[in-house]
Write a protein that holds these residues in place. Structure first.
Motif, PDB file in Angstrom:
ATOM      1  N   THR A  24      41.088 -17.183 -31.445  1.00  0.00           N
ATOM      2  CA  THR A  24      40.628 -16.313 -30.368  1.00  0.00           C
ATOM      3  C   THR A  24      40.481 -17.133 -29.098  1.00  0.00           C
ATOM      4  N   VAL A  25      39.961 -16.531 -28.057  1.00  0.00           N
ATOM      5  CA  VAL A  25      39.944 -17.150 -26.729  1.00  0.00           C
ATOM      6  C   VAL A  25      39.102 -18.417 -26.684  1.00  0.00           C
ATOM      7  N   ASN A  26      39.640 -19.430 -26.047  1.00  0.00           N
ATOM      8  CA  ASN A  26      38.910 -20.672 -25.825  1.00  0.00           C
ATOM      9  C   ASN A  26      38.991 -21.016 -24.352  1.00  0.00           C
ATOM     10  N   GLY A  27      38.452 -22.173 -23.933  1.00  0.00           N
ATOM     11  CA  GLY A  27      38.476 -22.526 -22.518  1.00  0.00           C
ATOM     12  C   GLY A  27      38.896 -23.950 -22.264  1.00  0.00           C
ATOM     13  N   CYS A  28      39.235 -24.219 -21.016  1.00  0.00           N
ATOM     14  CA  CYS A  28      39.670 -25.549 -20.573  1.00  0.00           C
ATOM     15  C   CYS A  28      38.546 -26.275 -19.846  1.00  0.00           C
ATOM     16  N   ASP A  29      37.305 -26.057 -20.253  1.00  0.00           N
ATOM     17  CA  ASP A  29      36.207 -26.660 -19.502  1.00  0.00           C
ATOM     18  C   ASP A  29      36.220 -28.187 -19.598  1.00  0.00           C
ATOM     19  N   ASP A  30      36.714 -28.744 -20.701  1.00  0.00           N
ATOM     20  CA  ASP A  30      36.842 -30.202 -20.796  1.00  0.00           C
ATOM     21  C   ASP A  30      37.804 -30.725 -19.734  1.00  0.00           C
ATOM     22  N   SER A  79      41.285 -24.082 -29.636  1.00  0.00           N
ATOM     23  CA  SER A  79      42.111 -24.740 -28.635  1.00  0.00           C
ATOM     24  C   SER A  79      43.596 -24.718 -28.958  1.00  0.00           C
ATOM     25  N   SER A  80      43.970 -24.278 -30.158  1.00  0.00           N
ATOM     26  CA  SER A  80      45.395 -24.193 -30.492  1.00  0.00           C
ATOM     27  C   SER A  80      46.015 -22.880 -30.037  1.00  0.00           C
ATOM     28  N   SER A  81      45.225 -21.990 -29.472  1.00  0.00           N
ATOM     29  CA  SER A  81      45.745 -20.712 -28.980  1.00  0.00           C
ATOM     30  C   SER A  81      46.392 -20.926 -27.618  1.00  0.00           C
ATOM     31  N   TYR A  82      47.723 -20.925 -27.577  1.00  0.00           N
ATOM     32  CA  TYR A  82      48.431 -21.202 -26.330  1.00  0.00           C
ATOM     33  C   TYR A  82      48.091 -20.173 -25.255  1.00  0.00           C
ATOM     34  N   GLU A  83      48.091 -18.896 -25.620  1.00  0.00           N
ATOM     35  CA  GLU A  83      47.833 -17.843 -24.647  1.00  0.00           C
ATOM     36  C   GLU A  83      46.442 -17.976 -24.053  1.00  0.00           C
ATOM     37  N   ALA A  84      45.457 -18.259 -24.905  1.00  0.00           N
ATOM     38  CA  ALA A  84      44.079 -18.400 -24.421  1.00  0.00           C
ATOM     39  C   ALA A  84      43.944 -19.605 -23.502  1.00  0.00           C
ATOM     40  N   MET A  85      44.542 -20.727 -23.888  1.00  0.00           N
ATOM     41  CA  MET A  85      44.442 -21.921 -23.069  1.00  0.00           C
ATOM     42  C   MET A  85      45.181 -21.751 -21.743  1.00  0.00           C
ATOM     43  N   PHE A  89      43.511 -22.252 -18.228  1.00  0.00           N
ATOM     44  CA  PHE A  89      44.052 -23.228 -17.291  1.00  0.00           C
ATOM     45  C   PHE A  89      44.126 -22.642 -15.880  1.00  0.00           C
ATOM     46  N   TYR A  90      44.628 -21.429 -15.774  1.00  0.00           N
ATOM     47  CA  TYR A  90      44.740 -20.816 -14.454  1.00  0.00           C
ATOM     48  C   TYR A  90      43.368 -20.456 -13.883  1.00  0.00           C
ATOM     49  N   ALA A  91      42.404 -20.191 -14.754  1.00  0.00           N
ATOM     50  CA  ALA A  91      41.034 -19.969 -14.285  1.00  0.00           C
ATOM     51  C   ALA A  91      40.466 -21.259 -13.695  1.00  0.00           C
ATOM     52  N   VAL A  92      40.809 -22.400 -14.316  1.00  0.00           N
ATOM     53  CA  VAL A  92      40.395 -23.696 -13.790  1.00  0.00           C
ATOM     54  C   VAL A  92      40.998 -23.916 -12.403  1.00  0.00           C
ATOM     55  N   CYS A  93      42.264 -23.588 -12.248  1.00  0.00           N
ATOM     56  CA  CYS A  93      42.916 -23.735 -10.941  1.00  0.00           C
ATOM     57  C   CYS A  93      42.224 -22.890  -9.879  1.00  0.00           C
TER      58      CYS A  93
END
Length: 227
Positions: free
Chosen positions: A149-155, A187-193, A197-201
């Motif tokens: 399920t959905v994860n984030g790029c906060d690291d 973190s293995s969910s490509y779509e979620a990451m 990633f774009y949210a980080v941008c």
């Protein structure tokens, strides 16, 4: 020498079963910290462990009960914080940071592990090199997840912001960390990451002083990598 306090922050999401193992890891690290005094330029340190419950449906964490059950001897300081609603791991880490008293911070996921001497090793390196950030070595254990399920790029965001602030870094070879890829690791969910990633941008675009050209480069490289 002044006491240096290290704050370890762990967000919990449906993770109460991990608490005994986490407490055991923190205790072992706390017990080994005084050993850093022998022949090394490291002041005595005391650990602070902050648990942030981001799964209110599972009930609240009772700080006094946790202290009574796991640290009646005050081997380390323990703080428990409860979110009234699920906010995600990034928000949980920020909540932990707002409570932290330590000069040094270590984020530890609920299903990961650190060696018994991890904090001592990192603290020794930080004091000897005067680095703002110390990165240790580790390994990754793989499990077959049933569903992602959905994860984030906060690291990723954290590293970018530290580089932006020109923080000093130190890397050590000691294997101190084990990352577990489990059913609760997303973190293995490509779509979620990709979404994250774009949210980080977008976040960086609103950050004062952050070079917009760097954001464009990030977007271009990610787009090329995705093809």
């Amino acid at each position: 020498m002044n006491e240096i306090k290290v704050s370890i922050i762990t967000p919990l999401y449906k993770g109460t079963d991990y608490i005994p193992g986490l407490m055991a890891m923190i205790r072992k690290n706390a017990e080994l910290l005084p050993a850093a005094q022998k022949g090394k330029n490291v002041p005595k340190a005391k650990l602070e462990f902050i648990l942030v419950n981001d799964s209110p449906a599972d009930g609240s964490l009772e700080e006094e009960e946790l202290i009574r059950n796991y640290v009646p001897d005050q081997a380390f300081e323990l703080t428990a914080v409860n979110h009234t609603e699920n906010q995600g791991i990034h928000a949980a880490r920020l909540t932990g940071l707002s409570k932290a008293q330590g000069e040094y911070i270590l984020f530890l996921d609920q299903d990961d592990a650190i060696s018994d001497s991890a904090v001592r090793t990192l603290l020794t390196a930080a004091e000897q090199t005067h680095a703002d950030v110390v990165a240790g070595n580790g390994c990754r254990l793989f499990f077959t997840p049933e569903r992602l399920t959905v994860n984030g790029c906060d690291d990723f965001l954290l590293w970018l912001l530290m580089f932006h602030e020109k923080r000093s870094f130190c890397a050590i070879e000691d294997k101190i960390y084990i990352h577990n890829d489990t059913v609760n690791s997303y973190s293995s969910s490509y779509e979620a990451m990709e979404r994250s990633f774009y949210a980080v941008c977008e976040f960086l675009e609103q950050t004062d002083g952050y070079d917009k050209k760097k954001i464009q480069i990030l977007r271009r490289r990610y787009a090329l990598k995705s093809k």
